[in-house]
Write a protein that holds these residues in place. Structure first.
Motif, short mmCIF file in Angstrom:
data_model
loop_
_atom_site.label_atom_id
_atom_site.label_comp_id
_atom_site.label_asym_id
_atom_site.label_seq_id
_atom_site.Cartn_x
_atom_site.Cartn_y
_atom_site.Cartn_z
N SER A 241 8.10 6.49 -7.39
CA SER A 241 8.34 7.78 -6.96
C SER A 241 7.24 8.66 -7.44
O SER A 241 6.72 9.52 -6.29
N TYR B 137 4.13 7.76 -8.05
CA TYR B 137 2.56 7.50 -7.39
C TYR B 137 2.63 6.89 -6.15
O TYR B 137 1.83 6.11 -5.66
N LYS B 138 3.68 7.23 -5.31
CA LYS B 138 3.65 6.81 -4.02
C LYS B 138 2.49 7.25 -3.11
O LYS B 138 2.31 6.49 -2.29
N SER B 139 1.88 8.33 -3.33
CA SER B 139 0.88 8.64 -2.46
C SER B 139 -0.45 8.26 -3.21
O SER B 139 -1.38 8.53 -2.41
N THR B 140 -0.43 7.72 -4.50
CA THR B 140 -1.68 7.42 -5.05
C THR B 140 -2.16 5.85 -4.94
O THR B 140 -3.26 5.53 -4.74
N SER B 141 -1.00 5.00 -5.04
CA SER B 141 -0.99 3.92 -4.97
C SER B 141 -0.94 3.34 -3.41
O SER B 141 -0.02 3.46 -2.85
N SER B 142 -2.11 2.66 -3.06
CA SER B 142 -2.15 2.06 -1.88
C SER B 142 -0.93 1.06 -1.56
O SER B 142 -0.11 0.99 -0.51
N GLY C 246 4.14 13.76 -6.93
CA GLY C 246 4.98 12.59 -6.59
C GLY C 246 5.94 12.97 -5.54
O GLY C 246 5.98 14.61 -5.21
N SER C 247 7.04 12.26 -5.21
CA SER C 247 7.88 12.72 -4.20
C SER C 247 9.14 12.99 -4.96
O SER C 247 10.06 13.90 -4.55
N ARG D 123 2.27 2.99 -1.34
CA ARG D 123 2.25 3.94 -0.02
C ARG D 123 2.67 3.19 1.19
O ARG D 123 3.28 3.56 1.97
N LYS D 124 2.33 2.00 1.33
CA LYS D 124 2.64 1.00 2.21
C LYS D 124 3.93 0.53 2.30
O LYS D 124 4.42 -0.03 3.32
#
Length: 474
Positions: free
Chosen positions: A161, A163-168, A418-419, A171-172
């Motif tokens: 939740s 690091y959703k935008s930080t970890s590739s 994060g989300s 994110r995928k």
């Protein structure tokens, strides 16, 4: 195998653990600041000893691991150091060059030996990837080293939740379940931010990874010597500034050159030996490792080891996400659905190094609890929770953490990342100035508190206008 670091605490535990001294230990100074907040009953009716049996420890190294309740520990360190005028080893911003290994040069105001005198640092506690040799350039070897770990299943939920935008990899993936169902479809070792997606605790501790998990930019190659040296013990482990990579000669775990095995239970002898060497090295360095699922029990043991009082370790949770929480519940899947239990099992298997690390330190914590005494621990935990509840009712609107939309005072509004929403606190109106100060310390998020300490240690230079001499009258 030694359970808690280079200096045995057995002597200290035996010296000051009388019921009478427990009263002295927990009767903290906060009770004088907030006179209406007395514990409902004393720990014991015996009188306090005239002379304390131990001195508070004030040279501390805290490895702040990610998504493990470490922000709440950081909060109590901030407050303790601030109240006692201690000097923090601070980063220029908010982390010490993470995810790179810690370097002493990143400490603000640090001067290498021979670079001039400097006041000593008391506390090193902000985010870093642990690097003992460099830490010992900043902190003395007799500092108290400690950290905190969390069940990888709970950590994975929080990390996905946050690091959703930080970890590739995250994110995928459409969901954590989808990621854990087939992690190799999303995860690529060495990809930007993907250290958050696998064995994050192991990474934060700065430990070397097995050969099949290494990347070009990840970890150094294992030593060539096929006969690893004997593991050091005692204080010498720090005095020698050992690099864990110099202690281990890991044996490849997968013959075909693909990736690591899927669970710690299925590791072969070589990989298991590799893990145990790493854990033994950590035991030689860290005096105590807290466990997020037994957070309050861990705080009691921390106060005991540091010779601190109750109000030194009581505090509010920080950086917790709405609906997520941090710690507070024991490991166990009894209350989960079959789907959630399967998700937890997959998370622990995927993060197999973290699971081995967590199981190890969970065992060492309970060995320490056994030595401390279960009934004595239960009483201490009850006192700590009662104190926290009393402080929350006295200090906070609603007596609990709130959605950030209700927090208008920027001093107390946590950084949103994060989300999920990161909860924070609002102080009650009508508090005295003294209570505003103490309650404010409890409610201040980590970034704002770091800025406060930075300004205190490095006050901005005030330019004084030059005096001009008055011209004589014509």
């Amino acid at each position: 195998m030694r359970l808690w670091g280079p200096r045995s605490l057995g002597v200290a535990l035996g010296v000051f653990m009388t019921i009478g001294f427990a009263l002295q230990l927990w009767g903290g100074p906060f009770q004088r600041r907030l006179p209406g907040l007395q514990l409902r009953q004393s720990w014991a009716s015996t009188p306090r000893p005239a002379v304390p049996s131990c001195l508070p420890r004030q040279r501390l190294v805290f490895l702040k691991t990610h998504k493990s309740g470490s922000s709440s520990v950081l909060s109590l360190l901030h407050r303790y150091g601030d109240r006692h005028g201690l000097r923090f080893a601070l980063p220029a911003r908010y982390q010490f060059g993470y995810p790179k290994l810690f370097q002493a040069s990143r400490v603000k105001g640090y001067r290498p030996q021979g670079g001039g005198t400097q006041p000593p640092f008391h506390i090193l506690c902000h985010h870093m990837r642990f690097n003992l040799k460099e830490v010992l350039q900043v902190m003395p070897s007799d500092s108290f080293f400690f950290s905190i770990v969390r069940d990888p299943a709970a950590l994975a939920r929080s990390a996905f939740s946050y690091y959703k935008s930080t970890s590739s990899a995250f994110r995928k993936s459409p969901s954590l379940a989808a990621f854990l169902d087939n992690p190799r479809a999303f995860y690529q070792p060495g990809a930007r931010g993907d250290h958050y997606a696998r064995n994050l605790l192991w990474f934060d501790f700065g430990l070397p990874f097995p050969p099949e998990m290494r990347t070009k930019r990840g970890n150094p190659h294992p030593p060539r010597d096929p006969n690893p040296p004997q593991l050091p013990s005692g204080v010498g482990a720090r005095a020698l500034t050992l690099d864990p990579n110099a202690l281990f000669h890991p044996i490849p775990t997968v013959a075909d050159g693909h990736s690591q095995t899927s669970s710690s239970a299925s590791l072969d002898l070589g990989s298991s030996s590799f893990i145990q060497w790493n854990l033994a090295w950590l035991d030689s360095v860290f005096d105590l490792v807290l466990v997020a699922e037994y957070f309050d029990e861990s705080l009691v043991l921390l106060a005991d080891a540091l010779c601190w009082g109750l109000d030194d370790v009581v505090g509010f949770m920080h950086n917790a996400q709405a609906g997520g929480g941090q710690g507070g519940s024991a490991v166990g899947d009894g209350g989960l659905t079959a789907e959630d239990r399967q998700l937890s099992a997959r998370a622990r298997a995927w993060n197999n190094l973290d699971w081995a690390l967590y199981v190890h330190f969970n065992r060492s914590l309970w060995a320490r609890i056994k030595q401390y005494g279960q009934s004595r621990l239960d009483s201490a935990v009850a006192a700590l929770r009662a104190r926290r509840e009393a402080l929350a009712k006295h200090c906070l609107v609603g007596g609990e953490a709130l959605d950030p939309k209700y927090i208008t005072d920027r001093r107390f509004r946590p950084f949103q990342f994060g989300s999920g929403k990161v909860l924070g606190y609002v102080l009650r109106s009508g508090l005295s100035l003294q209570d505003q100060e103490e309650c404010g310390r409890l409610a201040t998020p980590e970034l704002q508190y770091k800025d406060k300490l930075d300004a205190k240690q490095f006050p901005p230079a005030v330019s004084v206008p030059l005096k001009t001499s008055r011209l004589p009258s014509p």
